[in-house]
Each structure stands twice: as C-alpha cells, then as structure tokens.
Design a protein around this motif. Structure first.
Motif, PDB file in Angstrom:
ATOM      1  N   ASP A  26       0.869  -1.179   0.000  1.00 11.60           N
ATOM      2  CA  ASP A  26       0.000   0.000   0.000  1.00 11.60           C
ATOM      3  C   ASP A  26       0.906   1.230   0.000  1.00 11.60           C
ATOM      4  N   LEU A  27       1.014   1.857  -1.185  1.00 11.99           N
ATOM      5  CA  LEU A  27       1.975   2.957  -1.337  1.00 11.99           C
ATOM      6  C   LEU A  27       1.570   4.207  -0.567  1.00 11.99           C
ATOM      7  N   SER A  28       0.314   4.267  -0.136  1.00  8.90           N
ATOM      8  CA  SER A  28      -0.103   5.434   0.648  1.00  8.90           C
ATOM      9  C   SER A  28       0.391   5.309   2.095  1.00  8.90           C
ATOM     10  N   ARG A  29       0.882   4.109   2.464  1.00 10.90           N
ATOM     11  CA  ARG A  29       1.403   3.898   3.834  1.00 10.90           C
ATOM     12  C   ARG A  29       2.748   3.185   3.765  1.00 10.90           C
ATOM     13  N   LEU A  30       3.617   3.765   2.954  1.00 10.86           N
ATOM     14  CA  LEU A  30       4.896   3.115   2.673  1.00 10.86           C
ATOM     15  C   LEU A  30       5.903   3.373   3.796  1.00 10.86           C
ATOM     16  N   ALA A  54      -4.600   3.262  -4.537  1.00 10.85           N
ATOM     17  CA  ALA A  54      -5.512   4.412  -4.594  1.00 10.85           C
ATOM     18  C   ALA A  54      -4.690   5.615  -4.180  1.00 10.85           C
ATOM     19  N   LEU A  55      -4.131   6.316  -5.175  1.00 14.29           N
ATOM     20  CA  LEU A  55      -3.148   7.362  -4.888  1.00 14.29           C
ATOM     21  C   LEU A  55      -3.612   8.722  -5.379  1.00 14.29           C
ATOM     22  N   THR A  56      -3.365   9.741  -4.578  1.00 16.47           N
ATOM     23  CA  THR A  56      -3.540  11.111  -5.040  1.00 16.47           C
ATOM     24  C   THR A  56      -2.300  11.482  -5.851  1.00 16.47           C
ATOM     25  N   PRO A  57      -2.391  12.551  -6.656  1.00 18.89           N
ATOM     26  CA  PRO A  57      -1.194  13.001  -7.369  1.00 18.89           C
ATOM     27  C   PRO A  57      -0.020  13.251  -6.421  1.00 18.89           C
ATOM     28  N   GLN A  59       0.594  11.775  -3.581  1.00 16.82           N
ATOM     29  CA  GLN A  59       1.134  10.485  -3.119  1.00 16.82           C
ATOM     30  C   GLN A  59       1.966   9.811  -4.203  1.00 16.82           C
ATOM     31  N   GLN A  60       1.505   9.904  -5.451  1.00 16.84           N
ATOM     32  CA  GLN A  60       2.292   9.324  -6.543  1.00 16.84           C
ATOM     33  C   GLN A  60       3.654  10.010  -6.634  1.00 16.84           C
TER      34      GLN A  60
END
Ligand code: FE2
Length: 283
Positions: A26-30, A54-57, A59-60
C-alpha cells in the motif's frame, strides 16, 4: 510464484525476460523496509506493476521521489497544479495514441530519465497493454564480434522523428510547452552500449524513436545497422506484456528497457498519470 526473498511484498514475475507484478503493498502507507523491497524488485525485474493502489497526485509524486528527484517534461505540459505529472489521455474519439512504437523515454536529453511511472486512472477492461523489452538481454545475446564493435560506438539521439513536422504520435501543438522546432532539433549523444550505474550490467541503448545515426557516420551508413539493432533489441524472448488495471502503478527502468504502447482499444478511454525520475548521463 512468489519469490521467497521478499518478506513484505509478493513479487510475481511476468515472463522469463523481465517484469513482475507486486501485490500486498500500500503505497499510501509506505515505510522504508517496504520501499527497499520494491526498489530491489525494480532493479531485479526492470519493470514492476504494483497492483490495487488508490493514490492522489501528491502520493504518486511522493513515492516517485523516493527513487530520486522528479523530472518535468521539457516539451509537454503537465497536470494543472502538478507540473511533474503528465496526463496521458486517450479519448474514445482520438485516432492516435501517445508515443506509439518502441522507445526509451526522452533519450534526446543529455540525462534521460532513470525511470518512468504510470499510474492507471482509467483503463479499458481489455486492450491498452504495454510491451517492454530487456536491453541487458539484448546486449548479452549478441556475438563477441558485434559487442566489440558496438562498445566503441556513440549514438546521436534527437527529437526529430517524434517532434518534427510529421509527428509519429499524437503530440499536438496544444500539448507542447516548447516550440516544435526546438523540440525537433534537440540532439545529444550517448554510448550505444551503456553500463547501468546501479547494477553494473551492460545494456544496449538505442531506440527507433530517438536514435538517428552513429557519431562519425552518415545517416545512410547508420541506417542498416540501426535497423538491425532496432529489430534485434525487441525480439519476443526479451519482452513482457503488462496488462493494466485501474489503480495499477507501473514503473520501468528506462536505463535498460524499451517499451511500446499497444493501440488495440479505439473507441475507449484510457487515462494515465506519468511521473518520471531524473537520471544520470549514460556511460
Ligand atoms: Fe514512453
């Protein structure tokens, strides 16, 4: 088949050549440990697709920035409020797609990008896959005689084929931030065989979009050998095919791969957010 050497993520290779899907991230909680495994998978497999994000700009961009400084496209407009994000959008009525044909990204730059990352916002249920080719394998598969000749060659890369008067892809003037002439006339030189700065492996580094000729050779002289290399470098056994899903975050090592989009989804919408990472000068 999961690779046992990864503890925090599941890595499933796509083919014997390159590419892997990554599950369980989960890249939003890396955290640092998970990032270290993702980075290792990226260097090992060259192309990774991290599923179900599910990433915001922001977060990306944050994830990309862990690999290095973000790169802003010299010639194309970015997303409103996020100049580092290039929206690659194909509407159902668009005849052409972006960047069709095999290439590595922005090799007309003195420092082409380290890697490129596409976040799939909206993709067709079927169609719009991307093909990748492993350029370490392409180099390794050549004969000692060919390697010896290529090791001493320099390629001249430029934007002419893509940004010239008759663009090969869907780049309209509205999408340009530079004037077309500047983009078309930009040229730089790179070794035909480069050594990857992180793995130390040699990779073939020419591509049909941007490599125009060899240094010290005419275009006429360069053409037959370049044509051979363009064809050889993307032989089926060096490739993988990545299928996108909404929420897939795909990323490739631009220093040792080529890629091409596949235009098999006319009449459907496909929207990707592209972020690229600054690279070093090929050596
Ligand atoms: Fe590309």
């Amino acid at each position: 088949m999961a690779n046992a050497s990864y503890r925090r993520i599941e890595v499933r290779p796509l083919t014997g050549a390159l590419g892997a899907e990554i599950f369980g991230a989960d890249l939003s909680r890396l955290d640092d440990e998970m990032f270290a495994e993702i980075r290792r998978a990226f260097l090992e497999h060259l192309v990774i697709a991290i599923r179900d994000q599910a990433l915001t700009p922001a977060q990306q961009k944050g994830f990309a920035a862990r690999f290095g400084a973000l790169s802003t496209h010299r010639f194309l407009k970015g997303l409103e409020g996020h100049p580092e994000i290039l929206e690659i959008r194909r509407e159902p009525t668009d005849r052409k797609i972006f960047a069709e044909g095999w290439h590595s990204d922005v090799t007309y730059q003195e420092r082409p990008v380290l890697g490129s990352m596409l976040y799939a916002k909206e993709v067709p249920a079927i169609g719009g896959d991307t093909l990748f080719a492993n350029q370490y394998m392409a180099y390794d598969a050549m004969t000692p005689g060919m390697k010896a000749m290529l090791d001493g060659l320099i390629g001249i890369h430029g934007g002419r084929n893509v940004y010239g008067d008759e663009p090969t892809s869907a780049i309209t003037n509205a999408k340009l931030v530079a004037d077309r002439k500047t983009a078309a006339e930009t040229e730089t030189e790179h070794p035909v065989v480069r050594t990857h700065p992180e793995t130390g492996r040699k990779a073939l580094f020419v591509n049909p979009h941007y490599t125009l000729r060899f240094k010290g050779w005419s275009e006429e002289e360069s053409k037959p050998l370049l044509a051979y290399l363009f064809e050889f470098s993307v032989r089926p056994e060096f490739t993988c095919r990545l299928r996108w899903h909404d929420g897939s975050l795909g990323m490739w090592d631009n220093r040792c791969t080529q890629h091409t989009p596949i235009d098999d989804y006319f009449g459907k919408r496909r929207v990707m957010h592209r972020v690229t990472i600054e690279g070093d000068r090929p050596r």
